[in-house]
Design a protein around this motif. Structure first.
Motif, mmCIF file in Angstrom:
data_model
loop_
_atom_site.group_PDB
_atom_site.id
_atom_site.type_symbol
_atom_site.label_atom_id
_atom_site.label_comp_id
_atom_site.label_asym_id
_atom_site.label_seq_id
_atom_site.Cartn_x
_atom_site.Cartn_y
_atom_site.Cartn_z
ATOM 1 N N VAL A 5 21.226 16.483 -4.610
ATOM 2 C CA VAL A 5 21.011 15.900 -3.312
ATOM 3 C C VAL A 5 20.621 16.409 -2.008
ATOM 4 O O VAL A 5 20.147 17.334 -1.680
ATOM 5 N N GLY A 8 17.873 19.073 -2.412
ATOM 6 C CA GLY A 8 16.486 18.887 -2.353
ATOM 7 C C GLY A 8 16.505 18.068 -0.664
ATOM 8 O O GLY A 8 15.113 18.487 -0.442
ATOM 9 N N THR A 9 17.518 17.581 0.112
ATOM 10 C CA THR A 9 17.604 17.377 1.414
ATOM 11 C C THR A 9 17.139 18.763 2.296
ATOM 12 O O THR A 9 16.101 19.044 3.315
ATOM 13 N N ALA A 12 13.136 19.646 1.415
ATOM 14 C CA ALA A 12 12.605 18.381 2.225
ATOM 15 C C ALA A 12 12.907 19.084 3.994
ATOM 16 O O ALA A 12 11.539 18.773 4.195
ATOM 17 N N LEU A 15 10.414 21.540 4.971
ATOM 18 C CA LEU A 15 8.759 21.070 4.988
ATOM 19 C C LEU A 15 8.874 20.395 6.211
ATOM 20 O O LEU A 15 7.418 20.862 6.505
ATOM 21 N N VAL A 16 9.352 20.199 6.372
ATOM 22 C CA VAL A 16 9.277 19.148 7.079
ATOM 23 C C VAL A 16 8.851 19.730 8.380
ATOM 24 O O VAL A 16 7.965 19.827 9.802
ATOM 25 N N PHE A 19 5.710 21.811 9.600
ATOM 26 C CA PHE A 19 5.215 21.230 9.808
ATOM 27 C C PHE A 19 5.629 20.312 11.328
ATOM 28 O O PHE A 19 4.865 19.936 12.325
ATOM 29 N N THR A 88 0.400 32.305 4.404
ATOM 30 C CA THR A 88 1.240 31.993 4.096
ATOM 31 C C THR A 88 2.200 31.638 4.672
ATOM 32 O O THR A 88 2.399 29.975 5.785
ATOM 33 N N ALA A 91 0.168 29.541 7.789
ATOM 34 C CA ALA A 91 0.288 28.348 8.232
ATOM 35 C C ALA A 91 1.644 27.455 7.755
ATOM 36 O O ALA A 91 0.998 26.257 8.999
ATOM 37 N N ARG A 229 -3.298 29.584 13.192
ATOM 38 C CA ARG A 229 -3.081 28.516 12.949
ATOM 39 C C ARG A 229 -4.234 27.757 13.107
ATOM 40 O O ARG A 229 -4.850 26.930 14.436
ATOM 41 N N HIS A 230 -5.419 27.129 12.215
ATOM 42 C CA HIS A 230 -6.120 25.619 12.587
ATOM 43 C C HIS A 230 -6.087 24.973 12.980
ATOM 44 O O HIS A 230 -4.689 23.653 12.975
#
Lengths: 338, 425
Positions: A5, A8-9, A12, A15-16, A19, A88, A91, A229-230
């Motif tokens: 867990v 995973g956190t 995650a 990932l957040v 962006f 990468t 982006a 970045r676009h």
């Protein structure tokens, strides 16, 4: 379970985090530092010098942007990226700006969702061979073994060139320029191909540069330029116009040494707008009004950067060629500051 | 009035889900499962949303687009006009080739070294210890790079093999020469070995996704049939031995059955070897084995040979001394004791850890990226990923393929393990 867990956190949140950036300009200002994607080490374009300071043609552009946005050319962190990792890194938000001999192509612009904001070096792909091989044209390379850096446009151009001329070759793919150079010097390949500027830079660091020749054929168009970045148009404009400011400076004869003097004395309205003496050019982009002044003060104009890093007086010895100003028969042309 | 002696009917109350030990574990499992599913769903949703925010989608159609790049080692036909999917297939076969050869050679080497390490000869056992400790304790990637650099820096250039007329006149010898009766040339670009060819190939058949070389298929079928026939002969010999006590001599029958059909088949098709020859820049003809392949295979074999040697040693030590003493008491020589008594029993201990070594070896072939070996990681996860910019798709696909390969190896090895493990009756 607890561990997975946790991991995973972590994944995650990574990932957040990638962006989360709303506007790159705000991020850079808040951080007080520009993060610039650079080469892993290509002399003349982007490599750390003996003191660990990054130097080079591409590096100077990063410093100019830092000077324009933050007012201080030293507030740049350089992140070395390979041909494989560079886009990468951009982006995912790891770097704010990528200035790393990257070719502007249709698919990178549209499919990779990147924006090439300018062309700071008009290049083309060439071949380098050892002089004693006795080859004078790339079309004589039938059956040759060619060292090539993977993840670049060069491997696609190479395949097209050999196919078009109906000759064969054996590719030896390598991860970066340094490994390509080692294999080429060890004789593991007959020819080394990359952008002509890269070949010249590579040759300058070889123990016997005179024994290697760059073949006359230029087999592709390689417009190299800074990438963002676009979708973040404001940030793209800042990078684009910082670059144009350096070009206009050369056109108008503004140099690192005389920029203060010209700002104080010039009567040319475009120079006055550029250097922030009149008008609100900085405010329109959300940076200090002296942005161009700071950039030129920090790194000099385009011609000075070229001459200092890759020009004919340096070991790399590249002529201006296509990269001469439009007024002198080249392609470097900046829109007016108005 | 009739009293019915019914047991009081247990009525189910929701609170029993927590307080009743009969249901509690089920409750907990259901909740954890739900949470796990939710978490995975959230991760996937988060990824898709964030990709959408960057104008990207998950799309595998790039696999059918033209690849446009060349590969230096291809086991199936491939040109730069082939698709990215085809390139990935070439890479997958390169991965499997190294993994397959690596597993076989490292097992052979490992068993050999493991047995020798237990030798009573002081020098031999110490030498093997040094070998094992040296290879097992240095990162594999360093071995791969070192072997590669040795090959590319030390081997002679192709032009060193050239013999000119002036050199013949002056009685000079070329700087380098080919080995094994002019059939193998090791240059700094690769190893050139003779290529087996047939004059009258059986042709190809198109299976839609791939083309099969009928000659190769037929040869494998023939070898399979020979092995099967040989087992029948051996089984018959054993039956005769058990019935009469005399074992019939079958070695010449075995040899004949195993080799004669294949040799005849190859002779009929006009089998010959094409030798490499120096022409222009490079050796032409024959088979050019890239150093990246040789270096990767050699380093994997040496490293996993050392690891497997330790596994083998542990398996042998696990067999009680009484077994070998009993074998000696029956008059078996040490070699036969090892082969007939010790190793078959040791296999039961060796196989399970060996499975994980094979899995590690297969996954470690991806370290070939260090020497630019174009395996699955180099094609699908390298060049294709770069040229198309589809990181997530390429990575997912690559993970899926490695997972499938590993599961397949596990499956096959587990069947074998089942066949050698102690049968409890």
């Amino acid at each position: 379970m607890t561990k997975s867990v946790f991991l995973g956190t972590l994944a995650a949140s990574a990932l957040v985090a990638g962006f989360a950036s709303a506007g790159t300009l705000d991020d850079v200002k808040a951080r007080g530092e520009l993060i610039c994607g650079s080469n892993t080490g290509l002399t003349g374009f982007g490599a750390p010098d003996a003191n660990g300071e990054w130097q080079g043609f591409d590096v100077a552009l990063c410093r100019a942007v830092a000077a324009a946005v933050l007012g201080d050319a030293t507030k740049v962190k350089f992140v070395p990226t390979t041909g494989e990792t560079r886009f990468t890194a951009l982006a995912s938000g790891e770097v704010d700006l990528l200035v790393r001999n990257s070719t502007w192509t249709f698919s990178r612009d549209n499919d990779l969702k990147l924006d090439f904001v300018a062309v700071n070096y008009y290049d083309g792909q060439g071949f380098m061979v050892k002089k004693d091989l006795g080859v004078t044209s790339a079309k004589e390379l039938d059956g040759a073994t060619v060292c090539i850096q993977t993840g670049t446009t060069t491997e696609l151009n190479l395949a097209d060139f050999f196919k078009f001329n109906n000759i064969t070759y054996t590719p030896v793919t390598v991860a970066d320029d340094a490994e390509a150079q080692r294999q080429y010097l060890a004789g593991a390949c007959d020819a080394f191909t990359t952008d002509a500027s890269g070949l010249a830079a590579s040759r300058a660091t070889m123990p016997d540069p005179a024994n290697h020749i760059i073949l006359p054929e230029i087999i592709s168009k390689e417009p190299l330029g800074p990438v963002v970045r676009h979708g973040d148009n404001n940030w793209g404009d800042i990078v684009r116009w910082t670059y144009y400011a350096l070009l206009i400076a050369e056109e108008k004869g503004i140099t690192q040494a005389n920029v203060d003097e010209i700002a104080a004395s010039s009567t040319d309205p475009e120079v006055r707008r550029l250097l922030g003496v009149e008008g609100e050019t900085g405010a329109m982009m959300g940076v200090d009004n002296a942005w161009a002044h700071n950039a030129i003060k920090a790194v000099g104009n385009y011609g000075e950067i070229f001459a200092a890093n890759i020009g004919e007086s340096t070991p790399i010895g590249l002529a201006r060629g296509l990269n001469e100003l439009w007024s002198k028969g080249g392609l470097q042309y900046a829109p007016p500051v108005r | 009035m009739a009293y019915v002696a019914d047991a009081p009917k247990a009525s189910f109350r929701p609170s029993m889900l927590i307080y009743d030990t009969r249901y509690r574990s089920i409750t907990i499992q259901v909740i954890v499962l739900l949470l796990a599913v939710l978490f995975v769903g959230w991760l996937a949703d988060n990824t898709i949303q964030n990709l959408a925010a960057k104008d990207k989608d998950i799309n595998f159609s790039f696999l059918w687009n033209r690849a446009g790049y060349d590969l230096d080692q291809q086991l199936i036909p491939y040109t730069n006009d082939s698709t990215h999917g085809r390139a990935a297939m070439v890479g997958l076969l390169n991965t499997l080739a190294v993994a397959f050869l690596g597993c076989i050679f490292s097992t052979i080497l490992g068993v050999f070294i493991g047995v020798l390490r237990l030798s009573k000869n002081w020098l031999v056992s110490r030498l093997m210890t040094v070998y094992i400790e040296m290879f097992r304790n240095v990162p594999l990637l360093l071995w791969i790079i070192m072997v590669f650099v040795i090959f590319s820096e030390i081997a002679p250039a192709p032009k060193d093999f050239k013999v000119t007329d002036e050199m013949i006149a002056a009685g000079e010898l070329p700087k380098a020469s080919m080995m094994f009766m002019d059939s193998v040339a090791v240059t700094n670009r690769g190893t050139n070995i003779p290529m087996p060819l047939v004059e009258h190939p059986l042709g190809y058949v198109n299976l839609g996704f791939a083309t099969a070389n009928l000659t190769v298929v037929a040869l494998f079928a023939l070898i399979g049939a020979s092995i099967y026939a040989n087992r029948r002969v051996a089984r018959h010999a054993r039956a005769v031995q058990e019935a009469t006590g005399d074992r019939p001599t079958i070695w010449w029958k075995s040899l004949l059955i195993l080799f004669a059909p294949s040799i005849f088949f190859l002779w009929a098709l006009g089998f010959h070897l094409e030798y490499p020859e120096l022409k222009g820049f490079n050796f032409k003809g024959g088979l050019n084995v890239a150093h990246s392949f040789t270096a990767l295979l050699l380093a994997l074999v040496l490293y996993y040979g050392a690891v497997i040697a330790e596994t083998v040693r542990s398996g042998i030590i696990a067999i009680s001394n009484g077994q070998s003493e009993a074998a000696f008491a029956l008059g078996l020589r040490p070699g036969r004791t090892m082969r007939l008594v010790i190793l078959p029993q040791a296999l039961r201990v060796i196989i399970p850890p060996l499975i994980s070594q094979f899995l590690s070896l297969t996954k470690d072939t991806s370290l070939g990226i260090g020497v630019s070996y174009l395996d699955l990681r180099g094609t699908l996860g390298g060049i294709t990923l770069n040229q198309t910019g589809r990181e997530l798709e390429c990575m997912l696909l690559m993970m899926l393929i490695y997972l499938l390969i590993s599961l397949l190896i596990s499956f096959v090895m587990n069947i074998y393990n089942h066949s050698v493990k102690l049968k409890e009756r």
